[in-house]
Enzyme design. Structure first.
Site, mmCIF file in Angstrom:
data_model
loop_
_atom_site.group_PDB
_atom_site.id
_atom_site.type_symbol
_atom_site.label_atom_id
_atom_site.label_comp_id
_atom_site.label_asym_id
_atom_site.label_seq_id
_atom_site.Cartn_x
_atom_site.Cartn_y
_atom_site.Cartn_z
ATOM 1 C CE LYS A 45 -1.637 1.568 4.016
ATOM 2 N NZ LYS A 45 -1.339 2.988 4.339
ATOM 3 C CG ASN A 46 2.301 2.639 3.490
ATOM 4 O OD1 ASN A 46 1.160 2.987 3.187
ATOM 5 N ND2 ASN A 46 2.657 2.362 4.731
ATOM 6 N NE ARG A 70 0.920 12.358 6.621
ATOM 7 C CZ ARG A 70 1.148 13.498 7.275
ATOM 8 N NH1 ARG A 70 0.144 14.192 7.786
ATOM 9 N NH2 ARG A 70 2.387 13.965 7.408
ATOM 10 C CB CYS A 128 -4.300 6.075 10.750
ATOM 11 S SG CYS A 128 -4.907 4.672 9.817
ATOM 12 N NE ARG A 147 -0.070 10.281 10.071
ATOM 13 C CZ ARG A 147 -0.508 9.264 9.303
ATOM 14 N NH1 ARG A 147 -1.761 8.876 9.365
ATOM 15 N NH2 ARG A 147 0.316 8.674 8.453
ATOM 16 N N PRO A 148 1.624 16.611 11.383
ATOM 17 C CG PRO A 148 3.348 17.798 12.396
ATOM 18 C CD PRO A 148 2.479 16.578 12.555
ATOM 19 C CG ASP A 203 3.132 1.390 9.495
ATOM 20 O OD1 ASP A 203 3.384 1.618 8.292
ATOM 21 O OD2 ASP A 203 2.875 2.300 10.304
ATOM 22 N NE ARG A 221 -7.222 4.670 5.807
ATOM 23 C CZ ARG A 221 -7.070 5.904 6.235
ATOM 24 N NH1 ARG A 221 -7.646 6.304 7.350
ATOM 25 N NH2 ARG A 221 -6.324 6.746 5.583
HETATM 26 C C1 EPZ Z 1 4.115 6.928 6.258
HETATM 27 O O1 EPZ Z 1 3.351 7.949 6.867
HETATM 28 C C2 EPZ Z 1 3.181 5.724 6.164
HETATM 29 N N1 EPZ Z 1 2.024 6.058 5.355
HETATM 30 C C3 EPZ Z 1 2.720 5.318 7.571
HETATM 31 O O2 EPZ Z 1 1.955 4.127 7.434
HETATM 32 C C4 EPZ Z 1 3.950 4.996 8.421
HETATM 33 O O3 EPZ Z 1 3.528 4.718 9.738
HETATM 34 C C5 EPZ Z 1 4.904 6.204 8.430
HETATM 35 O O4 EPZ Z 1 5.242 6.571 7.071
HETATM 36 C C6 EPZ Z 1 6.190 5.914 9.189
HETATM 37 O O5 EPZ Z 1 6.822 4.813 8.626
HETATM 38 C C7 EPZ Z 1 2.126 6.078 4.013
HETATM 39 O O6 EPZ Z 1 3.185 5.848 3.457
HETATM 40 C C8 EPZ Z 1 0.877 6.395 3.242
HETATM 41 P P1 EPZ Z 1 6.233 10.239 8.438
HETATM 42 P P2 EPZ Z 1 3.934 9.471 6.926
HETATM 43 O O7 EPZ Z 1 6.143 11.502 7.664
HETATM 44 O O8 EPZ Z 1 4.652 9.780 5.667
HETATM 45 C C9 EPZ Z 1 6.113 13.418 11.912
HETATM 46 C C10 EPZ Z 1 0.127 2.696 7.752
HETATM 47 O O9 EPZ Z 1 -0.368 2.171 8.763
HETATM 48 N N2 EPZ Z 1 6.074 14.415 10.831
HETATM 49 O O10 EPZ Z 1 7.469 9.390 8.306
HETATM 50 O O11 EPZ Z 1 2.835 10.346 7.352
HETATM 51 C C11 EPZ Z 1 4.824 12.629 11.978
HETATM 52 O O12 EPZ Z 1 3.834 13.330 12.706
HETATM 53 C C12 EPZ Z 1 0.553 4.147 7.795
HETATM 54 O O13 EPZ Z 1 0.309 2.118 6.650
HETATM 55 C C13 EPZ Z 1 6.169 15.771 11.156
HETATM 56 O O14 EPZ Z 1 6.267 16.133 12.322
HETATM 57 O O15 EPZ Z 1 4.989 9.312 8.118
HETATM 58 C C14 EPZ Z 1 5.258 11.375 12.678
HETATM 59 O O16 EPZ Z 1 5.312 11.616 14.057
HETATM 60 C C15 EPZ Z 1 0.316 4.796 9.158
HETATM 61 N N3 EPZ Z 1 6.128 16.690 10.153
HETATM 62 C C16 EPZ Z 1 6.678 11.154 12.149
HETATM 63 O O17 EPZ Z 1 7.107 12.430 11.634
HETATM 64 C C17 EPZ Z 1 6.001 16.324 8.827
HETATM 65 O O18 EPZ Z 1 5.976 17.213 7.961
HETATM 66 C C18 EPZ Z 1 6.765 10.124 11.019
HETATM 67 O O19 EPZ Z 1 5.936 10.583 9.980
HETATM 68 C C19 EPZ Z 1 5.914 14.946 8.521
HETATM 69 C C20 EPZ Z 1 5.960 14.008 9.538
#
Ligand code: EPZ
Length: 431
Positions: free
Chosen positions: A22-23, A97, A121, A126-127, A310, A402
């Site tokens: 998916k990702n 997302r 989710c 998630r900013p 995850d 999802r």
């Molecule tokens: C991706 O989300 C995945 N989703 C998530 O999978 C996965 O948990 C995550 O990466 C971490 O591996 C998809 O790929 C669609 P991040 P993403 O940006 O990109 C913070 C699932 O269950 N952050 O690496 O949103 C954020 O809040 C889903 O399949 C900021 O602060 O993850 C989090 O605490 C859930 N500012 C951390 O970084 C930003 O601009 C990791 O987020 C971006 C992120």
């Protein structure tokens, strides 16, 4: 509303084929916005998040259709030659997302973009500040107001980008933004997940010039245009991990096929401590559970190749039926323990505070009426229902759809007793 009705304690044996990730598919579908040609994504499961991205690409003017092919799942044919719009409205963006992944591609192709803040989710704030900072480092003008991100791609599109955190989505967004152009962009401190490498490979199949994905420096040489291609995304390491955890609890020579063991090394290391038996081959893992599982000790979620966040919820379920105490530390998302409240209804013994969980393993947990709180939390409840004494209903399973396609069919084929049932809309008086 739909629920899963599960009768627990059935052994799982036979084979299960893992679907495409998916990702990987979600950013790849966003990347198609930049492609002036037809893309055939092979063997694409109808995850509801994929369907949501299909709607967004169609809104922009792209043509997207499923077409049967030679794989288990249909192929997804995407033709963005006629993309004319550069806005993603809230009603489309708020459901996933991955809508934020369209910002870079729209900006790259159209020069301007207006994208509503993403959904996804409910596992933390998630900013998108890291996404915005990356674009600004390349000279883009970006303003966020009224729930929308307004961006102007500017002229430069070359230079260095330093990510303050190795955000998966921000890495993917800025990588895609940099693809079309005439200069070089270097991304420092990128995410190194396998899905980032998959996105690089897809874009390079369309004529992009990207190198370094999976390492700590990604280099993109801008190109004038991208052409169509056929592409087969990697298998879903989180779906594979979910089934491996089921196998550790209930497997009887259960074969998980179409896996890349090295993408799940962190999980395999932990499972090997639990007394389950695993035979790891290049593309499949055969797993048998043990009646006396031992605790895996502790997991601490981290960016790849650390333990994947995850799979954290699913490990809470496994820990609940292993002898001894387990420690589970969630470092990536500030509220990714909502499934614990539901597991407690099933007689699990879990205490958690400030991102740290202590789980006391039990001989038995018991079926209950529980509610999925998010995608992976929902998966942990399905696993709990499979191993519990008695029957469990897992409600709100749209969240599970999802990221798992027909999970009930796969589990039934393995011997699990799980059915998808329709239920009248439950008024949840408890929240
Ligand atoms: C991706 O989300 C995945 N989703 C998530 O999978 C996965 O948990 C995550 O990466 C971490 O591996 C998809 O790929 C669609 P991040 P993403 O940006 O990109 C913070 C699932 O269950 N952050 O690496 O949103 C954020 O809040 C889903 O399949 C900021 O602060 O993850 C989090 O605490 C859930 N500012 C951390 O970084 C930003 O601009 C990791 O987020 C971006 C992120």
């Amino acid at each position: 509303m739909e629920s899963f009705y599960i009768v627990g304690r059935k052994r799982l044996e036979g084979e299960v084929e893992i679907d495409c990730a998916k990702n990987s598919l979600l950013p790849i579908i966003a990347g198609c916005i930049m492609v002036k040609g037809e893309v055939c994504l092979e063997n694409v499961p109808k995850y509801s998040d994929v369907l949501a991205m299909k709607k967004i690409v169609e809104h922009l003017g792209g043509k997207v259709r499923f077409e049967s092919g030679r794989f288990t799942n249909d192929n997804l044919i995407i033709d963005c030659r006629d993309v004319v719009y550069s806005d993603v409205p809230n009603e489309l963006a708020c459901s996933v997302r991955s809508s934020i992944f369209t910002l870079g591609p729209i900006l790259s192709r159209k020069g301007i973009a207006k994208v509503a803040f993403p959904g996804g989710c409910d596992i933390g704030l998630r900013p998108v500040d890291i996404h915005i900072s990356a674009l600004k480092q390349l000279g883009c003008k970006v303003v966020d107001k009224n729930g929308y991100i307004y961006a102007d791609g500017g002229k430069r599109r070359e230079g260095d980008v330093m990510l303050s955190f190795s955000s998966v989505g921000a890495t993917e967004n800025i990588m895609m933004f940099a693809v079309l152009g005439s200069g070089q962009v270097r991304i420092f401190n990128p995410a190194r997940e396998p899905e980032i490498v998959d996105l690089q490979n897809f874009l390079n199949s369309c004529g992009a010039k990207i190198s370094g994905a999976g390492s700590n420096l990604i280099v993109i040489e801008g190109v004038k245009r991208l052409h169509g291609c056929s592409y087969h995304a990697i298998s879903d390491r989180i779906e594979a991990g979910t089934f491996l955890i089921a196998g550790a609890m209930l497997g009887k020579k259960m074969v998980v096929k179409n896996v890349k063991p090295k993408h799940n090394q962190a999980l395999l290391t932990k499972l090997s401590k639990t007394a389950c038996k695993m035979d790891v081959q290049d593309d499949r893992i055969t797993i048998s559970g043990s009646p006396h599982l031992q605790s895996f000790g502790e997991i601490e979620t981290a960016v790849y190749p650390g333990f994947p966040t995850d799979l954290q919820a699913q490990m809470c379920t496994l820990a609940s039926v292993c002898e001894g105490y387990s420690l589970i530390i969630e470092n990536l998302f500030e509220s990714r323990f909502k499934h614990i409240g539901e597991l407690l209804k099933m007689n699990c013994d879990i205490r958690c505070k400030n991102g740290v969980c202590i789980v006391k393993g039990k001989e038995k947990i018991y079926g209950a009426d529980v509610n999925a709180t998010d995608l992976r939390g929902g998966a942990s409840l399905v696993l709990a229902g499979l191993v519990a004494e008695g029957y469990t209903t897992v409600n709100n399973i749209g969240l599970i759809d999802r990221g798992y396609y027909k999970i009930e069919d796969k589990l039934t084929a393995l011997g699990g007793d799980i059915k998808r049932i329709k239920c009248e809309k439950k008024v949840d008086n408890c929240s």
